[in-house]
Structures are given as C-alpha cells and as structure tokens.
Design a protein around this motif. Structure first.
Motif, PDB file in Angstrom:
ATOM      1  N   ALA A   8       0.836  -1.206   0.000  1.00 11.84           N
ATOM      2  CA  ALA A   8       0.000   0.000   0.000  1.00 11.84           C
ATOM      3  C   ALA A   8       0.873   1.258   0.000  1.00 11.84           C
ATOM      4  N   ALA A   9       1.987   1.217   0.726  1.00 11.01           N
ATOM      5  CA  ALA A   9       2.905   2.355   0.755  1.00 11.01           C
ATOM      6  C   ALA A   9       3.535   2.580  -0.614  1.00 11.01           C
ATOM      7  N   GLN A  10       3.773   1.496  -1.347  1.00  8.09           N
ATOM      8  CA  GLN A  10       4.328   1.630  -2.694  1.00  8.09           C
ATOM      9  C   GLN A  10       3.339   2.382  -3.595  1.00  8.09           C
ATOM     10  N   VAL A  11       2.095   1.999  -3.531  1.00  9.53           N
ATOM     11  CA  VAL A  11       1.074   2.655  -4.343  1.00  9.53           C
ATOM     12  C   VAL A  11       0.938   4.126  -3.944  1.00  9.53           C
ATOM     13  N   ALA A  12       0.930   4.384  -2.635  1.00 13.31           N
ATOM     14  CA  ALA A  12       0.799   5.758  -2.156  1.00 13.31           C
ATOM     15  C   ALA A  12       1.991   6.609  -2.596  1.00 13.31           C
ATOM     16  N   ALA A  13       3.190   6.036  -2.538  1.00 13.65           N
ATOM     17  CA  ALA A  13       4.386   6.782  -2.957  1.00 13.65           C
ATOM     18  C   ALA A  13       4.355   7.060  -4.457  1.00 13.65           C
ATOM     19  N   MET A  14       3.844   6.115  -5.225  1.00 14.75           N
ATOM     20  CA  MET A  14       3.732   6.338  -6.677  1.00 14.75           C
ATOM     21  C   MET A  14       2.750   7.457  -6.966  1.00 14.75           C
ATOM     22  N   LYS A  15       1.611   7.438  -6.275  1.00 14.66           N
ATOM     23  CA  LYS A  15       0.585   8.455  -6.509  1.00 14.66           C
ATOM     24  C   LYS A  15       1.038   9.838  -6.081  1.00 14.66           C
ATOM     25  N   SER A  16       1.805   9.905  -4.993  1.00 16.23           N
ATOM     26  CA  SER A  16       2.238  11.206  -4.487  1.00 16.23           C
ATOM     27  C   SER A  16       3.502  11.714  -5.175  1.00 16.23           C
ATOM     28  N   GLY A  17       4.191  10.843  -5.905  1.00 14.77           N
ATOM     29  CA  GLY A  17       5.410  11.251  -6.599  1.00 14.77           C
ATOM     30  C   GLY A  17       6.616  11.347  -5.686  1.00 14.77           C
ATOM     31  N   ASP A  18       6.577  10.670  -4.558  1.00 15.77           N
ATOM     32  CA  ASP A  18       7.681  10.671  -3.589  1.00 15.77           C
ATOM     33  C   ASP A  18       8.721   9.642  -4.042  1.00 15.77           C
ATOM     34  N   LYS A  19       9.643  10.073  -4.902  1.00 20.73           N
ATOM     35  CA  LYS A  19      10.610   9.142  -5.503  1.00 20.73           C
ATOM     36  C   LYS A  19      11.561   8.489  -4.500  1.00 20.73           C
ATOM     37  N   PRO A  20      12.115   9.217  -3.513  1.00 19.51           N
ATOM     38  CA  PRO A  20      13.012   8.542  -2.556  1.00 19.51           C
ATOM     39  C   PRO A  20      12.292   7.455  -1.744  1.00 19.51           C
ATOM     40  N   ARG A  21      11.075   7.753  -1.295  1.00 16.21           N
ATOM     41  CA  ARG A  21      10.312   6.757  -0.539  1.00 16.21           C
ATOM     42  C   ARG A  21       9.942   5.577  -1.434  1.00 16.21           C
ATOM     43  N   LEU A  22       9.558   5.841  -2.655  1.00 15.61           N
ATOM     44  CA  LEU A  22       9.212   4.774  -3.587  1.00 15.61           C
ATOM     45  C   LEU A  22      10.412   3.864  -3.832  1.00 15.61           C
ATOM     46  N   ALA A  23      11.583   4.447  -4.001  1.00 19.25           N
ATOM     47  CA  ALA A  23      12.788   3.646  -4.219  1.00 19.25           C
ATOM     48  C   ALA A  23      13.074   2.749  -3.015  1.00 19.25           C
ATOM     49  N   ALA A  24      12.914   3.289  -1.806  1.00 19.06           N
ATOM     50  CA  ALA A  24      13.163   2.499  -0.593  1.00 19.06           C
ATOM     51  C   ALA A  24      12.137   1.368  -0.467  1.00 19.06           C
ATOM     52  N   VAL A  25      10.881   1.666  -0.753  1.00 20.29           N
ATOM     53  CA  VAL A  25       9.838   0.639  -0.664  1.00 20.29           C
ATOM     54  C   VAL A  25      10.083  -0.453  -1.706  1.00 20.29           C
ATOM     55  N   ARG A  26      10.519  -0.060  -2.875  1.00 21.67           N
ATOM     56  CA  ARG A  26      10.829  -1.063  -3.906  1.00 21.67           C
ATOM     57  C   ARG A  26      12.004  -1.942  -3.488  1.00 21.67           C
ATOM     58  N   LEU A  27      12.993  -1.362  -2.807  1.00 20.74           N
ATOM     59  CA  LEU A  27      14.099  -2.159  -2.273  1.00 20.74           C
ATOM     60  C   LEU A  27      13.590  -3.193  -1.279  1.00 20.74           C
ATOM     61  N   ILE A  28      12.676  -2.765  -0.411  1.00 20.67           N
ATOM     62  CA  ILE A  28      12.097  -3.684   0.580  1.00 20.67           C
ATOM     63  C   ILE A  28      11.376  -4.821  -0.123  1.00 20.67           C
ATOM     64  N   LEU A  29      10.551  -4.489  -1.106  1.00 20.81           N
ATOM     65  CA  LEU A  29       9.794  -5.517  -1.818  1.00 20.81           C
ATOM     66  C   LEU A  29      10.713  -6.475  -2.577  1.00 20.81           C
ATOM     67  N   ALA A  30      11.819  -5.960  -3.105  1.00 20.86           N
ATOM     68  CA  ALA A  30      12.780  -6.823  -3.800  1.00 20.86           C
ATOM     69  C   ALA A  30      13.433  -7.794  -2.820  1.00 20.86           C
ATOM     70  N   LYS A  31      13.805  -7.316  -1.640  1.00 22.08           N
ATOM     71  CA  LYS A  31      14.399  -8.194  -0.623  1.00 22.08           C
ATOM     72  C   LYS A  31      13.395  -9.254  -0.171  1.00 22.08           C
ATOM     73  N   LEU A  32      12.128  -8.850  -0.043  1.00 17.10           N
ATOM     74  CA  LEU A  32      11.103  -9.815   0.351  1.00 17.10           C
ATOM     75  C   LEU A  32      10.905 -10.873  -0.725  1.00 17.10           C
ATOM     76  N   LYS A  33      10.965 -10.473  -1.971  1.00 18.91           N
ATOM     77  CA  LYS A  33      10.840 -11.426  -3.080  1.00 18.91           C
ATOM     78  C   LYS A  33      12.011 -12.410  -3.055  1.00 18.91           C
ATOM     79  N   ASP A  34      13.223 -11.894  -2.805  1.00 15.33           N
ATOM     80  CA  ASP A  34      14.399 -12.766  -2.691  1.00 15.33           C
ATOM     81  C   ASP A  34      14.208 -13.786  -1.573  1.00 15.33           C
ATOM     82  N   LYS A  35      13.683 -13.325  -0.439  1.00 15.19           N
ATOM     83  CA  LYS A  35      13.471 -14.214   0.709  1.00 15.19           C
ATOM     84  C   LYS A  35      12.398 -15.254   0.384  1.00 15.19           C
TER      85      LYS A  35
END
Length: 150
Positions: A8-35
């Motif tokens: 949900a935070a990823q979607v919210a960051a995309m909608k708000s245009g918060d690029k640094p937060r979006l990048a961090a959330v995408r990093l989290i999701l990538a690590k979770l996918k790896d796990k």
C-alpha cells in the motif's frame, strides 16, 4: 499483515510522486521477493510477519553499518541517503521494546529456564528470540543477557 502495508505504501508513494520513498519501498519488496524465493525449498515456512520483520531488521542493520562507513570515509551525502532509507524501513517495523522491558523479559526467561551462569546464555537468547524476536534488536539484547548472567 506488514507485507500488505508495504504494498500500500508503494502505491501511495507512486501516486504522491515521492521518488526517494518509492525507491526504498521497492528495495524492501525486492528483498522480500528474494526471501520468498529462498524459502521455496525450506521444509517449514514461518509466519509471514516474522519473515518480513526479519528481512526489515537485517536491512536496517546493513544500512546502519553503511552509514558508519560513509561517515568515516567523509561521504555525508551517501550517509544521509542511507539514513533516509532507514527511516522508511523503520516505518514498517513493529514497535520495539524499550530497554527496561527487554531487561524484564530477560529476567523472566532467566528464572523460567533456570539460567545462573554465562553458560546458559544460549538458552536465554534462544527463548528471548522465540518470544520477542520481532520486537527486540537481538544485537543489543545479547549484550543485556550477558550482563544479566555475569
């Protein structure tokens, strides 16, 4: 579930245009996918929130180590970027126990398992991690256990 709040935070960051937060959330999701991929071959899979919390705690630890190295190397701009990522990651971690609460939990476990010396440290740390692993920084907790058993 923590994973749902991250998505949900990823979607919210995309909608708000918060690029640094979006990048961090995408990093989290990538690590979770790896796990998740790593756990495909595991014989038993723990609860999803435990997995997510474990991944987030490791990410915070790595970034704190990076911050220390960047500051030693005279790169404050990189340290600031890592600190911003830590802030985003910590938003998703469950509330951490305070030092007094940790000490009380250690004393309760110590009495329960009959720990009297430093030789019993493994029993106490194992029980502490099983019960409160998502709410405690185990690096700090092990030092507190050592002090309580000394």
């Amino acid at each position: 579930m923590i994973r749902d709040s991250i998505k949900a935070a990823q979607v919210a960051a995309m909608k708000s245009g918060d690029k640094p937060r979006l990048a961090a959330v995408r990093l989290i999701l990538a690590k979770l996918k790896d796990k998740d991929i790593e756990l495909r071959t595991a014989s038993s899979i723990p609860d999803d929130d435990v997995i997510v919390t474990d991944v987030l705690q490791k990410m915070v630890k790595q970034r704190r180590e990076s911050i220390a190295m960047y500051e030693q190397g005279g790169r404050p701009e990189l340290a600031a970027a890592e600190a911003a990522e830590v802030a985003v990651i910590e938003d998703f971690l469950p509330a951490q126990m305070g030092e007094d609460e940790v000490k009380a939990a250690i004393e309760a476990i110590k009495a329960e398992v009959g720990a009297t010396s430093i030789k019993d440290m493994g029993k106490v740390v194992g029980a502490l991690k099983a019960r409160h692993g998502t709410q405690i920084d185990m690096g700090k907790a092990s030092a507190l256990v050592k002090a309580a058993l000394a």
